[in-house]
Design an enzyme around this catalytic site. Structure first.
Site, PDB file in Angstrom:
ATOM      1  CB  VAL A  11      -0.950   0.014   1.220  1.00  0.00           C
ATOM      2  CG1 VAL A  11      -1.858   1.238   1.164  1.00  0.00           C
ATOM      3  CG2 VAL A  11      -1.784  -1.255   1.252  1.00  0.00           C
ATOM      4  CE  LYS A  21      -4.152  -4.996  -0.572  1.00  0.00           C
ATOM      5  NZ  LYS A  21      -5.149  -5.579   0.331  1.00  0.00           N
ATOM      6  CG  ASP A  78      -7.980 -12.173   6.967  1.00  0.00           C
ATOM      7  OD1 ASP A  78      -7.831 -12.870   7.990  1.00  0.00           O
ATOM      8  OD2 ASP A  78      -7.036 -11.596   6.400  1.00  0.00           O
TER       9      ASP A  78
END
Length: 831
Positions: A4, A19, A115
């Site tokens: 990033v 990103k 996640d």
């Protein structure tokens, strides 16, 4: 899988985060999979507009590398936030629940994160958490499907959605093991939003207790404990309320079906624990917060630090509520309310809303002080701006409670809306908006004049919430002139914004749009994105009602541009969507309007709750559009849901329920559910008569609907009697020639026609036509009734056919194809 970078967007003059896929050292197939993940992440985030989700601006490729341009969030991760200093338990719960609301918004869009962990939550300098790194996001379904990666040129096709791709190769486990749900340890097992709920509970457990809920020094040991549901008891020294442990334990159940049905349910339970409890007023319980060590895999325990007791220098703001909202003011208000129907119920609900506002104000003021004087989180200059904002909120509260202590019936009815319509306390914590505006002048006399004018505008806002539009408009018109003389653009913009809103409320849409245009210019001069966005949003609505659709579209684009730059203001995004939907509905694009209102309702519900007036307004508009589209079942369900919410908020017999019940009866009538329609309209009549008496336009309107139901049932005698009852009321309360008479005239005429008295029906229908107005459906009803009347009388048959032709065309223009076909069939038999 990516790096990033910070970057600069020259077009919109903003810093962004970019990103990019790491290409070096990655095998071809893995590179393609990572590219697909990045595109997938961008598409998932672009679907969301929520203040607790990182916003995505763009996605593309450079030299075969995929990039995503997204919101730059200066600050730290949740892990870093927890390590900065000891945190009280309610601080931890409040911040992590805010992140949970972003995660829940993704679930409502049918997306799961897979996640969720502390390093995937960014906490900005404004202390607002944002969920990020949706690289493992997907639609609900198996996570172990075979890998299938499209060619790069396919990804670039606009019709392609990589959310449809199975990213994981067969049997692969996704996520960070320490936060994974049991079903994620089984490659190929179906994973849904309850896996994110599990991860959320792990994150909050770890932040509160300083350790994770499942032990294990290796992946396999951790997996065994998670699959067995072996929770580690919280440390004995952790002074966290027991209720939190019970809530989190359920969310950590091994079987998904034993967890909460949705994350929102868990969030409601957690946030309820943040409300002050009587026992906690006597004995405060302070949270234990830990430095949360986040690992890519495995489990590590963190140390525990007890929070210090609050510093006495920044406590006691509730004392400033004396004379503003205290026992004396409450008693005076209760006396005023007791003189009116259901006054006790209205008082309890209004007082409850004022209690909540006062509590939030005091907490915010204490925390603003502590951020500078105790924690050292913000400079003195920022504290000063926030305190000035909070002082204005206190003045507005005092002005409103003064009005409520001498409330008339109208204000008793509007009290809850007036209390919930007070200027936001939360906005005073928005350091970015407060610091970006042009600084106040140095000269003390000018600063005092600006402060006094801002107080005047808070009084105008209180009057607006109380429904005192005429007085509010007089007061704000004077404020606009005063603001211009001061030469301070932000306060001029604020005065013009309120003036535009009030002109809109009083039906002067053209002047409203002009005032709002000037508000935007003043906001630009004052460097206030907050005011610029608000004024542009209001201008969309004013111009839509003024039928200036091209200018309304232009204002909508400008408002969206500002919101894109501000990023994350779900309330304003929701309000813009509601106003744009009004524009599109008036342009005849009801399907587009429905989609916009569905998204607005989702945003406002997530941000404000089901019962907030702005949420209910969006839902009511959506029900109306559904009705226009013929989606009657959906319209009815939405009306019933919002009526229940309104009852919960206002009381069982509040007069503001009347429009919702009235709309419900109309939908039930369209569905030919005559029994339910009668019950709904009877409830309208009961409430309206209770609060307004018999001689009232609302009672007359409800009687007309009841008579229409009788007509549809072919009970013409009952219909005739009920229409005549409505007409008798109208003759007492309306001016001669008012267009509302046309509905009773038409109804009486059609009832007489149904009873076989065309000679008596004819003059009533002619009277209706003379004042019918321009609505094509209304005109068609009367034209077709006249056609049938003249035909039955056996004279002027040519005129009867002309009336029928007119009715057929008017029904078609109104989008009533079925009714137009009925007239066409009638004509075919007589030509």
């Amino acid at each position: 899988m990516g790096v990033v970078l910070s970057a600069y967007d020259p077009q919109l003059d903003r810093k962004v985060a970019v990103k990019m896929l790491k290409a070096a050292g990655v095998e071809s197939q893995d590179t393609e999979a990572a590219r697909a993940r990045l595109v997938r992440e961008a598409q998932a985030l672009a679907r969301l507009a929520h203040p607790n989700v990182v916003s995505v601006f763009d996605v593309g490729t450079v030299d075969d590398q995929v990039f995503i341009a997204m919101e730059y969030v200066p600050g730290r991760t949740l892990s870093g936030w927890l390590k900065e200093r000891p945190r009280r338990w309610h601080e931890v719960v409040a911040l992590i629940c805010a992140a949970g609301h972003g995660l829940a918004a993704a679930h409502r869009a049918h997306l799961i994160h897979r996640d969720f962990k502390p390093d995937n939550v960014l906490v900005g300098q404004d202390e607002r958490p944002r969920v990020t790194d949706f690289g493992l996001v997907g639609r609900e379904g198996p996570i172990g499907a075979p890998l299938s990666t499209p060619a790069q040129e396919e990804i670039a096709q606009p019709h392609f959605s990589s959310l449809q791709l199975p990213i994981t190769s067969s049997g692969t486990v996704l996520g960070t093991p320490a936060y994974m749900a049991p079903e994620q340890f089984h490659g190929g097992q179906t994973v849904d939003a309850r896996a994110d709920q599990f991860a959320f509970a792990v994150v909050l457990w770890e932040a509160l207790y300083g350790q994770r809920p499942f032990g294990g020094t290796s992946y396999f040991a951790l997996r065994k404990n998670v699959l067995a549901g072996e929770l580690i008891p919280p440390p004995a020294e952790a002074q966290v309320p027991e209720g939190l442990h019970a809530l989190l334990s359920r969310a950590l159940s091994v079987e998904p079906d034993q967890r909460y049905g949705e994350l929102d349910e868990l969030l409601r339970g957690l946030t309820a624990r943040l409300e002050p409890q009587p026992a906690l007023q006597r004995r405060r319980v302070y949270a234990v917060a830990a430095a949360a060590a986040v690992l890519a895999a495995g489990v590590a325990a963190a140390g525990v630090t007890l929070a210090l007791r609050p510093d006495p220098r920044c406590k006691g703001s509730e004392r400033l509520l004396q004379g503003v909202w205290d026992a004396d003011r409450r008693a005076a208000m209760k006396r005023a309310y007791s003189a009116y129907p259901d006054g006790e119920t209205s008082f309890e609900r209004t007082a409850g809303a004022l209690d909540d506002y006062a509590r939030r104000w005091a907490v915010s003021r204490d925390d603003t002080c502590a951020a500078t004087r105790v924690r050292g989180d913000q400079p003195e200059s920022v504290m000063s701006l926030k305190m000035e904002c909070l002082d204005l909120r206190l003045h507005e509260l005092q002005y409103l409670t003064t009005l409520l202590a001498a409330a008339d019936q109208k204000l008793v009815e509007r009290g809850v809306d007036a209390a919930t319509g007070l200027s936001s306390v939360r906005s005073c914590a928005d350091a970015t908006s407060l610091t970006q505006e042009v600084p106040l002048p140095e000269e003390s006399k000018a600063r005092e004049a600006i402060r006094q004018l801002k107080e005047d505008l808070t009084e105008v806002n209180a009057l607006r919430g109380a429904g005192r539009y005429k007085l509010a408009l007089e007061k704000v018109t004077a404020a606009v002139e005063h603001a211009r003389s001061l030469g301070y653009p932000p306060v001029e913009a604020e005065a013009l914004l309120v003036q535009g809103y009030l002109l809109d409320k009083t039906g002067d849409n053209g002047r409203a749009a002009d005032a709002l245009r000037l508000a935007v210019l003043a906001a630009d001069a004052g460097r206030s994105d907050r005011l610029r966005a608000r004024a542009a949003i209001e201008a969309v609505f004013a111009l839509a009602l003024h039928q200036d659709y091209a200018r309304a579209e232009e204002w909508a684009s400008q408002a969206q541009a500002v919101l894109d730059r501000k990023v994350g203001d779900a309330e304003e995004q929701g309000d813009l969507l509601v106003n744009v939907a009004t524009l599109h509905s008036r342009e005849g694009q009801d399907a587009v309007a429905a989609a916009e209102l569905e998204r607005a309702r989702q945003l406002l519900t997530s941000e404000l709750g089901h019962d907030d007036p702005r949420t209910l307004n969006a839902a009511g508009n959506l029900a109306y559009v559904y009705q226009k589209l013929g989606r009657l079942d959906e319209a009815l369900a939405l009306l019933q849901e919002t009526t229940t919410s309104a009852r919960r908020r206002l009381g069982p017999d509040h007069p503001l329920l009347v429009p919702r019940l009235y709309a419900t009866a109309l939908v039930q009538l369209q569905r030919h559910d005559y029994g339910s329609a009668h019950r709904s309209i009877d409830e309208v009549l009961r409430i309206a008569r209770k609060h307004m008496g018999e001689q009232n336009v609302q009672v007359a309107n409800a009687l007309e609907i009841k008579a229409t139901i009788f007509q549809e049932e072919l009970h013409y005698q009952d219909a005739l009697a009920t229409y005549r009852q409505a007409l008798a009321i109208q003759e007492k309360v309306l001016r001669p020639g008012d267009q509302l008479f046309s509905y009773s005239y038409d109804g009486i005429g059609q009832s007489l026609l149904g009873l076989g008295h065309p000679e008596q029906a004819h003059p009533m229908l002619e009277k209706a036509l003379a004042i019918r107005g321009t609505n094509p459906e209304d005109l068609a009803d009367t034209h077709f009734a006249l056609a049938r009347t003249l035909w039955q009388l056996g004279k002027q048959k040519a005129a009867a056919l002309r009336y029928a032709d007119q009715a057929m065309g008017e029904y078609r223009r109104a989008g009533k194809a079925e009714r137009a076909a009925g007239v066409e069939g009638w004509l075919a038999k007589r030509k």
